[in-house]
Design a protein around this motif. Structure first.
Motif, PDB file in Angstrom:
ATOM      1  N   PHE A   1       0.452   3.421 -11.437  1.00  0.00           N
ATOM      2  CA  PHE A   1       2.624   4.301 -11.774  1.00  0.00           C
ATOM      3  C   PHE A   1       2.258   4.929 -12.304  1.00  0.00           C
ATOM      4  N   THR A   2       3.236   6.153 -12.568  1.00  0.00           N
ATOM      5  CA  THR A   2       3.449   7.506 -13.125  1.00  0.00           C
ATOM      6  C   THR A   2       4.880   7.388 -14.243  1.00  0.00           C
ATOM      7  N   MET A   3       4.976   6.701 -15.134  1.00  0.00           N
ATOM      8  CA  MET A   3       6.000   7.751 -15.161  1.00  0.00           C
ATOM      9  C   MET A   3       6.821   9.207 -16.220  1.00  0.00           C
TER      10      MET A   3
ATOM     11  N   GLY B   1       0.705  -1.526   0.016  1.00  0.00           N
ATOM     12  CA  GLY B   1       0.101   0.084  -0.172  1.00  0.00           C
ATOM     13  C   GLY B   1       1.013   1.174   0.028  1.00  0.00           C
ATOM     14  N   GLY B   2       2.047   0.770   0.050  1.00  0.00           N
ATOM     15  CA  GLY B   2       2.858   2.350   0.637  1.00  0.00           C
ATOM     16  C   GLY B   2       3.046   3.003  -1.658  1.00  0.00           C
TER      17      GLY B   2
ATOM     18  N   VAL C   1       8.715  -5.396  -1.308  1.00  0.00           N
ATOM     19  CA  VAL C   1       7.053  -4.941  -1.402  1.00  0.00           C
ATOM     20  C   VAL C   1       6.704  -6.552   0.405  1.00  0.00           C
ATOM     21  N   SER C   2       7.195  -5.496   1.278  1.00  0.00           N
ATOM     22  CA  SER C   2       6.996  -6.293   2.437  1.00  0.00           C
ATOM     23  C   SER C   2       6.437  -5.891   4.014  1.00  0.00           C
TER      24      SER C   2
ATOM     25  N   MET D   1       2.698  -3.556  -3.895  1.00  0.00           N
ATOM     26  CA  MET D   1       1.351  -4.909  -3.424  1.00  0.00           C
ATOM     27  C   MET D   1       2.884  -5.807  -3.743  1.00  0.00           C
ATOM     28  N   TYR D   2       2.868  -7.324  -2.549  1.00  0.00           N
ATOM     29  CA  TYR D   2       4.173  -7.858  -2.657  1.00  0.00           C
ATOM     30  C   TYR D   2       4.077  -8.216  -3.859  1.00  0.00           C
TER      31      TYR D   2
END
Length: 130
Positions: free
Chosen positions: A68-70, A15-16, A128-129, A87-88
């Motif tokens: 995501f944004t590039m 979620g980060g 991601v954890s 997400m994981y």
């Protein structure tokens, strides 16, 4: 000397958010399209997103679209990937790559094993954890 250097990876909770950077040298972003790719252990490399050298238009894989944004800053020779709602399954080493042929970079989003891009960075690890 053409060079791409990724940075910004690290450990983040589900979620980060995280912002990756790709510093390029030896060429201008007006001449080379850039793609972001990732590879998790035991998995094949997959495309994430890319940006056009012509006008900065961006394209996203289904896994990245909406999260995501590039972007790029041509004057600073920098490319970014803002990653939200991580997400994981986003855990992977992320690479940026460059090629003069825009079609190759766009095609590599879905067919990374077929479209061999000319230049690659060494990657930055995103974990991601919880």
């Amino acid at each position: 000397q053409v060079q791409l250097v990724e940075s910004g990876g690290g450990l983040v909770q589900p979620g980060g958010s995280l912002r990756l950077s790709c510093a390029v040298s030896g060429f201008t972003l007006d001449d080379y399209s850039i793609g972001w790719f990732r590879q998790a252990p035991g998995k094949k490399r997959e495309g994430v997103s890319c940006i056009s050298s012509k006008d900065g238009s961006t394209y996203y894989a289904d896994s990245a679209k909406g999260r995501f944004t590039m972007s790029r800053d041509v004057s600073k020779n920098m490319v970014y990937l803002q990653m939200n709602r991580l997400m994981y399954e986003d855990t992977a080493t992320y690479y940026c790559a460059a090629d003069r042929i825009e079609g190759s970079v766009v095609g590599a989003l879905k067919w990374p094993d077929y479209y061999a891009l000319d230049y690659w960075g060494k990657g930055t690890l995103v974990t991601v954890s919880s």
